[in-house]
Motif scaffolding. Structure first.
Motif, PDB file in Angstrom:
ATOM      1  N   PRO A 136       0.868  -1.137   0.154  1.00  0.00           N
ATOM      2  CA  PRO A 136       0.075  -0.025  -0.125  1.00  0.00           C
ATOM      3  C   PRO A 136       0.852   1.172   0.265  1.00  0.00           C
ATOM      4  O   PRO A 136       1.936   1.269   0.750  1.00  0.00           O
ATOM      5  N   THR A 137       0.248   2.060  -0.737  1.00  0.00           N
ATOM      6  CA  THR A 137       1.104   3.475  -0.777  1.00  0.00           C
ATOM      7  C   THR A 137       0.920   4.252   0.496  1.00  0.00           C
ATOM      8  O   THR A 137      -0.109   4.139   1.120  1.00  0.00           O
ATOM      9  N   ILE A 736       4.072   6.338  -7.545  1.00  0.00           N
ATOM     10  CA  ILE A 736       4.992   5.434  -7.669  1.00  0.00           C
ATOM     11  C   ILE A 736       6.178   6.033  -8.615  1.00  0.00           C
ATOM     12  O   ILE A 736       7.357   6.043  -8.263  1.00  0.00           O
ATOM     13  N   VAL A 737       5.631   6.988  -9.769  1.00  0.00           N
ATOM     14  CA  VAL A 737       6.670   7.604 -10.367  1.00  0.00           C
ATOM     15  C   VAL A 737       7.241   8.683  -9.620  1.00  0.00           C
ATOM     16  O   VAL A 737       8.617   8.898  -9.797  1.00  0.00           O
ATOM     17  N   GLU A 738       6.490   9.280  -8.663  1.00  0.00           N
ATOM     18  CA  GLU A 738       7.497  10.377  -7.891  1.00  0.00           C
ATOM     19  C   GLU A 738       8.368   9.896  -7.006  1.00  0.00           C
ATOM     20  O   GLU A 738       9.475  10.314  -6.881  1.00  0.00           O
ATOM     21  N   LEU A 739       8.076   8.596  -6.356  1.00  0.00           N
ATOM     22  CA  LEU A 739       8.788   8.082  -5.669  1.00  0.00           C
ATOM     23  C   LEU A 739      10.113   7.467  -6.087  1.00  0.00           C
ATOM     24  O   LEU A 739      11.320   7.678  -5.630  1.00  0.00           O
ATOM     25  N   GLN A 743      14.027   8.864  -5.517  1.00  0.00           N
ATOM     26  CA  GLN A 743      15.196   7.864  -5.215  1.00  0.00           C
ATOM     27  C   GLN A 743      16.433   7.999  -5.993  1.00  0.00           C
ATOM     28  O   GLN A 743      17.560   8.047  -5.801  1.00  0.00           O
ATOM     29  N   GLU A 744      16.078   8.359  -7.345  1.00  0.00           N
ATOM     30  CA  GLU A 744      17.192   8.692  -8.207  1.00  0.00           C
ATOM     31  C   GLU A 744      17.787   9.845  -8.069  1.00  0.00           C
ATOM     32  O   GLU A 744      18.980   9.952  -8.041  1.00  0.00           O
ATOM     33  N   GLN A 745      16.860  11.167  -7.724  1.00  0.00           N
ATOM     34  CA  GLN A 745      17.563  12.143  -7.279  1.00  0.00           C
ATOM     35  C   GLN A 745      18.489  11.915  -5.861  1.00  0.00           C
ATOM     36  O   GLN A 745      19.508  12.703  -5.843  1.00  0.00           O
ATOM     37  N   GLY A 746      17.967  11.229  -5.030  1.00  0.00           N
ATOM     38  CA  GLY A 746      18.945  10.952  -3.826  1.00  0.00           C
ATOM     39  C   GLY A 746      20.036  10.193  -4.145  1.00  0.00           C
ATOM     40  O   GLY A 746      21.186  10.557  -3.607  1.00  0.00           O
TER      41      GLY A 746
END
Length: 769
Positions: A136-137, A736-739, A743-746
């Protein structure tokens, strides 16, 4: 499942909670097995036998040991050793998968061992990745719902709380209070909690059953309105008024040979008035409404993740399967022929018992002959249907096992299909005979059709076979629901439980209830045999509601009342009487939806033929617009009756009591469209017959196409996925796309500052079970 301890939390007491002896590892699954007699016990018993034998040898001659008993004991020991080796191999495979186990043998229940299994959090995460389960989100999307609707339905919602991480024991208590209780029949089911505790497949069944029951409410209301319309207009119905008018001195031909005499049409007044309750102008409207209702009911279903099945290690070629396939085909055809033979036997019963009642000298037996024969025959049909249902179910399972399907899903679908075909034919063949065959293959006076030498085929009443069809459908539907579905489901488990308790002393039973753990008490519950029997009874009920609803508009009401009880009855059975089933994933109701879809298509055709050929709706329309002198139904009864000269009876078939009515009969009437005996073509089908037949066929074609077009329009109008749910799915995908983007930016930020340390692994929540 593992419970992480936080703060000063102490280990759980294993006597009160489903945990291992350490109080930390939760019991996720329990396997039971038969405890073998230890080898030391066998040797000790053997030594004691040898000592006893040595003492006997001192005082008695030697006795040789029975070789058969010795061989039997040797085979039993070998069987127990083989089972033990298989179980040890199975346990070793579970350990290799990472599962943790704890054994408990013969502590309180003699001869029964328990293998408690715990799945660590890492194993669950690994299997969840393999099965591609969605978590679950974290962000919750609040859907805008009308506040008025929320206030109105607040009392209908179950009180399950908002804590999603409720442990299983507390979940079972909530299900007992807010689901498995007859006092809250008006409330919605806690589908989310049912799905969490019993799995998606069980939750999906109860979700579908709840939606189907809610959809029965408008159908039941409209059906009651149609029935009340028939009750209100029965006094204004011209055909029934003409039948009940004693001034119409119409003499009818005998309904059987020799023992039956001539009779007055006015004696059928009660049947004619009762037939109008179910055969009126509102019947066509109700049939169209039910066709559209079926489409709406089928659209409202729930979708979950797909079901994964594992193939069996069986490889058979087409040549290997051919004998099984031929056996299945021959056996299915034979069983359907058995069903037809049973229906034919009931027909012979009706014919013979009617003749016997007419021959009786007792006046009480000769009154209400038709009602007596109809009711007793319907009850006999019900008893046969209930008995043969059990027989057909066992045969269908045997045929499916013989077929050796490749997967569990294939086995279940093939079993369901065979069982449905046999039980559907068993339940509906008597109804189909009454609707479409009875009264149409009888011949005419002077040239009747006989079976078994001297038995004349039975006729319909003057008002048609629709009333008899209604009686048969009512008794079959109510009998199956009350006896087979409810009484057996309540009575059989209670009887088994009573027999089990009689074998155990009451004091010993009380001690066991106080000392046994939860998994030990669950061992005495009944096994879960699957959802197929539950689905099957609902599918047969759906057929009763839809296929012949034109003849029985009260069927949705009886189905609604039954399902209100059925939901709570099944809930109580699942919660208190059955072992907890293995959770199974499912995306829909499977082959049952295909069967429902097929029944909805067949129902349109069946109802069209029922209205056209079984009822008098089409003959009334044809008479009113083609033959009536004033455009009304006055004279319709006389129009439907043909003439017969009694001198044309075959020798030996004329009534023995020709003066039963007090006068000599020269011409009698019978219901058919044939030319009179004084015409150029006596007893041939008249022009009215062909005109009505053409109108009936035209009505079937028009009704079917109109209903199909309206059904397709409704199917196109209502989306498969509601708009609010599609919006929520779209928002979850965006989240999900935002997460992933965060994560990639982190990662890029950590690489720029030179911090290659990975993110910490997700830990298991302490409250999750």
């Amino acid at each position: 499942m593992q419970i992480t301890q936080q703060g000063n939390e102490r280990p759980k007491d294993p006597k009160l909670w489903p945990y291992f002896q350490d109080g930390l590892r939760r019991i996720d699954y329990v396997l039971t097995y038969h405890v073998q007699k230890p080898q030391s016990t066998r040797k000790q018993s053997a030594k004691s036998c040898l000592c006893f034998k040595f003492r006997r040898e001192q005082s008695s001659p030697p006795v040789h040991e029975d070789p058969e008993l010795a061989a039997q004991e040797q085979r039993l020991d070998y069987h127990e050793d083989d089972q033990r080796l298989r179980r040890e191999e199975f346990e070793e495979n579970l350990r290799e998968m990472g599962l943790e186990m704890e054994r408990e043998e013969g502590n309180k229940i003699p001869g029964v061992g328990f293998l408690k299994i715990h799945a660590p959090w890492e194993v669950l995460c690994r299997e969840a990745e393999f099965m591609k389960l969605k978590m679950p989100t974290f962000k919750v999307f609040v859907l805008k719902v009308n506040m008025f609707v929320q206030k109105v339905t607040a009392t209908l919602q179950p009180k399950v709380g908002e804590n999603r991480d409720v442990i299983l024991i507390l979940s079972l208590q909530i299900l007992c209070e807010e689901w498995a209780s007859y006092s809250i029949f008006y409330k919605y089911q806690p589908i989310g909690l049912i799905r969490k505790y019993f799995g998606e497949k069980v939750g999906l069944y109860f979700a579908w059953l709840g939606v189907y029951t809610q959809m029965l409410i408008p159908a039941a209301i409209v059906g009651v309105i149609v029935f009340l319309y028939g009750c209100v207009t029965v006094e204004d119905n011209i055909p029934s008024m003409e039948v009940c008018d004693e001034r119409n001195n119409i003499t009818m031909c005998p309904i059987c040979d020799r023992v039956c005499s001539y009779w007055k049409l006015v004696t059928a007044c009660g049947t004619a008035r009762a037939s109008h309750l179910f055969d009126n102008a509102a019947t066509v409207f109700f049939a169209i409404f039910m066709a559209l209702w079926e489409i709406c009911a089928l659209i409202l279903h729930f979708c979950f993740n797909s079901l994964h099945t594992h193939p069996q290690n069986v490889k058979l070629t087409c040549r290997d399967r051919m004998p099984a396939y031929m056996t299945i085909i021959v056996m299915m055809v034979f069983l359907i022929c058995v069903t037809l033979a049973i229906v034919f036997g009931v027909v012979l019963y009706r014919v013979s018992i009617m003749t016997a009642l007419h021959m009786s000298s007792t006046p009480s037996f000769r009154t209400n002959i038709r009602a007596t024969v109809k009711t007793t025959a319907a009850i006999i049909n019900l008893i046969i249907i209930i008995i043969m249902d059990e027989v057909y179910g066992a045969i269908a399972r045997w045929l499916t096992i013989m077929e050796v399907p490749k997967t569990d899903k294939s086995f279940e679908e093939r079993l369901i299909f065979k069982t449905f075909i046999l039980k559907f034919a068993n339940a509906f063949t008597p109804i189909v005979y009454l609707a479409f065959f009875r009264g149409r293959i009888i011949g005419r006076p002077g040239k009747y059709i006989y079976v078994m030498g001297s038995y004349r085929m039975e006729e319909c009443a003057h008002a048609g076979c629709l009333m008899e069809l209604c009686i048969q459908l009512c008794i079959t539907m109510l009998g199956k629901q009350l006896i087979q579905n409810n009484l057996f489901e309540i009575g059989v488990p209670k009887l088994k439980k009573m027999l089990r308790q009689r074998k155990i002393d009451k004091k010993h039973q009380e001690e066991l209830d106080k000392t046994l753990h939860r998994h030990e008490k669950d061992h005495f519950l009944g096994p879960f045999v699957g959802l197929n029997p539950e689905y099957m009874e609902m599918i047969i009920q759906f057929g009763m509601v839809t296929l012949f609803v034109a003849s029985f508009p009260l069927a949705p009401l009886f189905a609604l009342l039954n399902n209100i009880i059925e939901i709570r009855l099944d809930a109580k059975k699942f919660v208190t009487e059955l072992r907890r089933p293995i959770a199974v994933r499912a995306k829909d109701i499977g082959i049952w939806y295909t069967l429902l879809r097929g029944l909805s298509k067949v129902a349109v055709i069946v109802n069209a033929f029922v209205i056209s050929f079984t009822s008098d709706f089409i003959p009334r329309l044809v008479y009113q617009y083609m033959y009536s002198p004033d455009g009304t139904l006055h004279g319709f009864v006389n129009h439907t009756l043909s003439y017969f000269n009694v001198s044309h009876f075959q020798p030996g078939t004329e009534p023995t009591e020709s003066m039963h009515l007090g006068y000599k009969v020269e011409v009698c009437r019978y219901k058919d469209y044939r030319d009179p005996p004084w015409s150029d073509t006596p007893y041939e089908f008249s022009r009215q017959f062909w005109a009505i037949l053409a109108a009936r066929l035209a009505f079937v074609i028009v009704f079917q196409n109109v209903v199909m077009l309206m059904s397709d329009f409704v199917d196109w109008l209502i989306p498969d996925i509601p708009k609010d749910i599609s919006i929520q799915i779209h928002n979850e995908r965006n989240l999900i796309v935002e997460l992933f983007m965060k994560q990639e930016q982190g990662k890029k930020y950590r690489n720029t500052i030179g911090d290659p340390s990975p993110q910490p692994l997700r830990s298991r929540p302490s409250s999750q079970a």
